[in-house]
Motif scaffolding. Structure first.
Motif, PDB file in Angstrom:
ATOM      1  N   ASP A  66      12.113  -2.676  47.971  1.00  0.00           N
ATOM      2  CA  ASP A  66      10.811  -2.298  48.137  1.00  0.00           C
ATOM      3  C   ASP A  66      10.032  -2.242  47.132  1.00  0.00           C
ATOM      4  N   GLY A  67       8.746  -2.662  47.127  1.00  0.00           N
ATOM      5  CA  GLY A  67       7.837  -2.836  46.161  1.00  0.00           C
ATOM      6  C   GLY A  67       7.868  -3.747  44.878  1.00  0.00           C
ATOM      7  N   VAL A  68       9.233  -4.282  44.702  1.00  0.00           N
ATOM      8  CA  VAL A  68       9.211  -5.412  43.784  1.00  0.00           C
ATOM      9  C   VAL A  68       8.252  -6.595  43.948  1.00  0.00           C
ATOM     10  N   LEU A  69       8.088  -6.839  45.382  1.00  0.00           N
ATOM     11  CA  LEU A  69       7.128  -8.091  45.545  1.00  0.00           C
ATOM     12  C   LEU A  69       6.131  -7.543  46.651  1.00  0.00           C
ATOM     13  N   ASN A  70       4.977  -7.462  46.358  1.00  0.00           N
ATOM     14  CA  ASN A  70       3.868  -7.033  47.082  1.00  0.00           C
ATOM     15  C   ASN A  70       3.206  -8.432  47.445  1.00  0.00           C
ATOM     16  N   VAL A  71       2.572  -8.503  48.658  1.00  0.00           N
ATOM     17  CA  VAL A  71       1.728  -9.632  48.997  1.00  0.00           C
ATOM     18  C   VAL A  71       0.469  -9.095  49.519  1.00  0.00           C
ATOM     19  N   VAL A  72      -0.874  -9.504  48.902  1.00  0.00           N
ATOM     20  CA  VAL A  72      -1.831  -9.478  49.476  1.00  0.00           C
ATOM     21  C   VAL A  72      -2.719 -10.554  49.864  1.00  0.00           C
ATOM     22  N   THR A  73      -3.115 -10.806  51.091  1.00  0.00           N
ATOM     23  CA  THR A  73      -4.149 -12.009  51.506  1.00  0.00           C
ATOM     24  C   THR A  73      -5.476 -11.459  51.580  1.00  0.00           C
ATOM     25  N   THR A  74      -6.249 -12.459  51.173  1.00  0.00           N
ATOM     26  CA  THR A  74      -7.775 -11.998  51.203  1.00  0.00           C
ATOM     27  C   THR A  74      -8.467 -13.388  51.207  1.00  0.00           C
ATOM     28  N   THR A  75      -9.799 -13.201  51.485  1.00  0.00           N
ATOM     29  CA  THR A  75     -11.022 -14.452  51.471  1.00  0.00           C
ATOM     30  C   THR A  75     -11.798 -14.036  50.206  1.00  0.00           C
ATOM     31  N   ASP A  76     -11.723 -12.924  49.694  1.00  0.00           N
ATOM     32  CA  ASP A  76     -12.639 -12.311  48.587  1.00  0.00           C
ATOM     33  C   ASP A  76     -11.550 -12.245  47.230  1.00  0.00           C
ATOM     34  N   ALA A  77     -10.907 -13.395  46.496  1.00  0.00           N
ATOM     35  CA  ALA A  77     -10.341 -13.244  45.694  1.00  0.00           C
ATOM     36  C   ALA A  77     -10.744 -12.337  44.412  1.00  0.00           C
ATOM     37  N   GLY A  78     -12.204 -12.674  43.969  1.00  0.00           N
ATOM     38  CA  GLY A  78     -12.957 -11.815  43.003  1.00  0.00           C
ATOM     39  C   GLY A  78     -12.823 -10.526  43.098  1.00  0.00           C
ATOM     40  N   ALA A  79     -13.285  -9.927  44.212  1.00  0.00           N
ATOM     41  CA  ALA A  79     -13.322  -8.487  44.430  1.00  0.00           C
ATOM     42  C   ALA A  79     -12.008  -7.882  44.369  1.00  0.00           C
ATOM     43  N   LEU A  80     -10.760  -8.484  44.726  1.00  0.00           N
ATOM     44  CA  LEU A  80      -9.710  -8.082  44.572  1.00  0.00           C
ATOM     45  C   LEU A  80      -8.929  -8.212  43.281  1.00  0.00           C
ATOM     46  N   VAL A  81      -9.076  -9.124  42.603  1.00  0.00           N
ATOM     47  CA  VAL A  81      -8.247  -9.529  41.615  1.00  0.00           C
ATOM     48  C   VAL A  81      -8.840  -9.015  40.182  1.00  0.00           C
ATOM     49  N   GLU A  82     -10.290  -8.881  40.047  1.00  0.00           N
ATOM     50  CA  GLU A  82     -10.789  -8.328  38.792  1.00  0.00           C
ATOM     51  C   GLU A  82     -10.389  -6.795  38.650  1.00  0.00           C
ATOM     52  N   PRO A  83     -10.382  -5.880  39.600  1.00  0.00           N
ATOM     53  CA  PRO A  83     -10.079  -4.473  39.518  1.00  0.00           C
ATOM     54  C   PRO A  83      -8.897  -4.442  39.021  1.00  0.00           C
ATOM     55  N   MET A  84      -7.779  -5.305  39.487  1.00  0.00           N
ATOM     56  CA  MET A  84      -6.423  -5.282  39.389  1.00  0.00           C
ATOM     57  C   MET A  84      -6.413  -5.523  37.688  1.00  0.00           C
ATOM     58  N   LEU A  85      -6.783  -6.674  37.283  1.00  0.00           N
ATOM     59  CA  LEU A  85      -6.796  -6.943  35.925  1.00  0.00           C
ATOM     60  C   LEU A  85      -7.391  -6.077  34.974  1.00  0.00           C
ATOM     61  N   ARG A  86      -8.581  -5.329  35.397  1.00  0.00           N
ATOM     62  CA  ARG A  86      -9.083  -4.146  34.496  1.00  0.00           C
ATOM     63  C   ARG A  86      -8.537  -2.750  34.723  1.00  0.00           C
ATOM     64  N   GLY A  87      -7.629  -2.664  35.718  1.00  0.00           N
ATOM     65  CA  GLY A  87      -7.144  -1.394  35.987  1.00  0.00           C
ATOM     66  C   GLY A  87      -6.178  -0.781  35.076  1.00  0.00           C
ATOM     67  N   GLY A  88      -5.491  -1.617  34.194  1.00  0.00           N
ATOM     68  CA  GLY A  88      -4.621  -1.023  33.457  1.00  0.00           C
ATOM     69  C   GLY A  88      -2.952  -1.027  33.871  1.00  0.00           C
ATOM     70  N   LEU A  89      -2.704  -1.139  35.306  1.00  0.00           N
ATOM     71  CA  LEU A  89      -1.535  -1.163  35.758  1.00  0.00           C
ATOM     72  C   LEU A  89      -0.612  -2.789  35.710  1.00  0.00           C
ATOM     73  N   VAL A  90      -1.567  -3.671  35.705  1.00  0.00           N
ATOM     74  CA  VAL A  90      -1.084  -5.234  35.739  1.00  0.00           C
ATOM     75  C   VAL A  90      -1.038  -5.419  34.244  1.00  0.00           C
ATOM     76  N   ARG A  91       0.345  -6.016  33.681  1.00  0.00           N
ATOM     77  CA  ARG A  91       0.527  -6.212  32.493  1.00  0.00           C
ATOM     78  C   ARG A  91       0.785  -7.841  32.124  1.00  0.00           C
ATOM     79  N   LYS A  92       0.687  -8.458  33.350  1.00  0.00           N
ATOM     80  CA  LYS A  92       0.668 -10.020  33.256  1.00  0.00           C
ATOM     81  C   LYS A  92       0.264 -10.763  34.420  1.00  0.00           C
ATOM     82  N   LEU A  93      -0.666 -11.842  33.916  1.00  0.00           N
ATOM     83  CA  LEU A  93      -1.229 -12.795  35.168  1.00  0.00           C
ATOM     84  C   LEU A  93      -0.656 -14.154  35.024  1.00  0.00           C
ATOM     85  N   SER A  94      -0.189 -14.524  36.030  1.00  0.00           N
ATOM     86  CA  SER A  94       0.150 -15.999  36.185  1.00  0.00           C
ATOM     87  C   SER A  94      -0.673 -16.670  37.109  1.00  0.00           C
ATOM     88  N   PHE A  95      -1.431 -17.478  36.610  1.00  0.00           N
ATOM     89  CA  PHE A  95      -2.429 -18.183  37.740  1.00  0.00           C
ATOM     90  C   PHE A  95      -2.324 -19.570  37.734  1.00  0.00           C
TER      91      PHE A  95
END
Length: 491
Positions: free
Chosen positions: A208-237
């Motif tokens: 549990d918790g190793v893979l988390n899946v979030v589906t959304t129609t507003d990628a910008g509102a979802l992704v930007e806070p995660m990238l700026r929030g300090g918890l995410v250390r890697k982005l693969s896009f």
């Protein structure tokens, strides 16, 4: 009158909620969005529509699981991936049908993607137990250097709609093998394959918790806070260069490590000494894989003037013989494009080229009826100023240009901001090596229209991306070097 089709079992069986911390849960506020079948335009189902709070909770879940997951034995991680590979292979028909329903590609091609996707899990299951470091004395002999590889940490994985299963496994595989936790955001057009894949990994034993899946129609509102929030250390896009630039800027604030597989404008070059049967076959593969909706698709086909007419007639004959229709119907070669916007873009590019003087050899007209279909199209004598020369077509349109000599075609091929892949057809080995080295792309197909392979490093140069996926180097994108300095005995 519009016909309403019953919901297929494979769609009903897929969870429609977010996966956060091992639990399926609704999006905040209970928001949902429809997933449409591009062959009919009808809705297949509704899935959870995540917002910023959901993204934050997913990132927190990944961060909370990181330490224990990183401490898991490499062999345990390897065996989870191997089990997932076997489950995917066993469910090939169901996964292929699910893929065809949500993104349109014909069933035969979808089965091929399932096999390709599964292979990333098998490949990285083997790489998980081959993460190596090093040990050496310092040059002055006073210390010892112990070098180890450690997981980079919680990762945000963003995948596109055109290869909805394979792009997931190509990112999840090395992340799992390296010991990284993940938040995965699939494209809103194709969330079902990702949700099915998450269920398979849970079944294979992923904690549990190793893979988390979030589906959304507003990628910008979802992704930007995660990238700026300090918890995410890697982005693969994987996606467009335009979006990639925005994400790189967002990653800068917290210096998030990035891997980017971005757009392409692939040249395909046919020299006068090429085997035309091989060249036509290679062009069909490079152009028509996934209805042309691929970053590796041959966008500009340069043919030597001495063989241009022969090549064009052969290619037009092959393209006009393809059967267009719903991917679920037997005998279909070309399914629908992903949505109305994608089809309209292709139609605009074709009309622009024709208005500028291109000659239509086959196709080129929007069909009537339901779904987002566009016919296989061949355009000859395309002028260099046509809009499609500098834009990813992302559709079943082969644009033919002529050239006279090697230097001319290399300059034309390299005249683009992108540099993902190029294709080269010649029987002259010296020319193949010489031109292959001069082409400014990360990959070159020599007398072949297919370069994708889980055992090879996939990626581009210039504005086609940063880093590589697959091959021996694919896992490096999810690992950091850690160096321990140890005093030498007696020092």
């Amino acid at each position: 009158m519009t016909t309403t089709h019953p919901t297929p079992r494979v769609v009903e069986d897929v969870p429609k909620q977010l996966l956060i911390g091992g639990r399926l849960q609704d999006a905040a506020g209970g928001r949902t969005f429809p997933v449409d079948n591009p062959a009919t335009g009808e809705s297949l189902c509704e899935v959870a529509d995540a917002g910023p709070d959901d993204g934050r909770r997913a990132a927190e879940a990944a961060a909370a699981a990181q330490e224990s997951w990183a401490a898991t034995a490499p062999r345990a991680r390897s065996e989870i991936l191997r089990r997932a590979y076997e489950i995917i292979i066993a469910r090939t028909d169901d996964l292929a049908l699910l893929m065809t329903l949500e993104m349109g590609k014909p069933l035969a091609e979808a089965r091929g993607e399932v096999a390709y996707a599964a292979e990333f899990f098998r490949w990285f299951s083997e790489e998980a137990v081959r993460i190596e470091g090093g040990f050496a004395p310092s040059p002055d002999g006073r210390s010892r250097h112990l070098i180890m590889r450690r997981p980079v940490g919680p990762c945000l994985l963003v995948t596109p709609w055109n290869f909805p299963l394979a792009m997931g496994t190509r990112k999840i595989g090395p992340a799992v093998a390296a010991g990284c936790t993940m938040v995965l955001k699939p494209a809103p057009q194709t969330p079902l394959c990702t949700l099915a894949l998450a269920g398979i990994l849970t079944e294979a034993g992923l904690p549990d918790g190793v893979l988390n899946v979030v589906t959304t129609t507003d990628a910008g509102a979802l992704v930007e806070p995660m990238l700026r929030g300090g918890l995410v250390r890697k982005l693969s896009f994987t996606g467009s260069t335009q979006v990639g630039r925005i994400l790189l800027a967002q990653c800068a604030d917290t210096v998030v490590r990035t891997s980017m597989e971005l757009g392409g404008n692939a040249p395909l070059i046919v020299f006068d000494d090429a085997d035309l049967d091989t060249a036509v076959e290679g062009a069909m593969v490079a152009k028509m894989r996934n209805m042309g909706e691929a970053c590796t698709a041959a966008n500009r086909i340069f043919v030597h003037s001495s063989v241009a007419d022969d090549f064009a007639s052969r290619l037009a004959a092959r393209m006009s013989a393809l059967t267009v229709g719903p991917g679920t119907e037997p005998g279909t070669n070309v399914g629908p494009l992903i949505d109305a916007a994608g089809r309209d873009k292709v139609d605009r590019l074709v009309r622009d080229a024709v208005d500028r003087g291109a000659k239509v050899l086959t196709g080129g007209e929007l069909p009537d009826g339901e779904g987002y279909f566009y016919p296989p199209t061949v355009l000859a004598r395309v002028p260099r100023d046509a809009g499609l020369t500098g834009t990813e077509i992302f559709g079943p349109v082969a644009a033919l240009f002529t050239f006279e000599d090697e230097d001319e075609v290399v300059r034309a091929a390299n005249d683009t901001e992108w540099g993902l892949v190029s294709y080269l057809f010649t029987r002259d080995l010296d020319r193949a090596l010489r031109v292959g080295e001069r082409l400014e792309t990360g990959m070159v197909g020599l007398n072949t229209g297919l370069v994708s392979n889980p055992a090879a490093p996939f990626g581009g140069v210039k504005q086609s991306g940063i880093g590589r996926e697959g091959g021996r180097v694919g896992i490096d994108e999810f690992l950091e070097y850690k160096y321990l300095a140890i005093p030498a005995p007696g020092q």
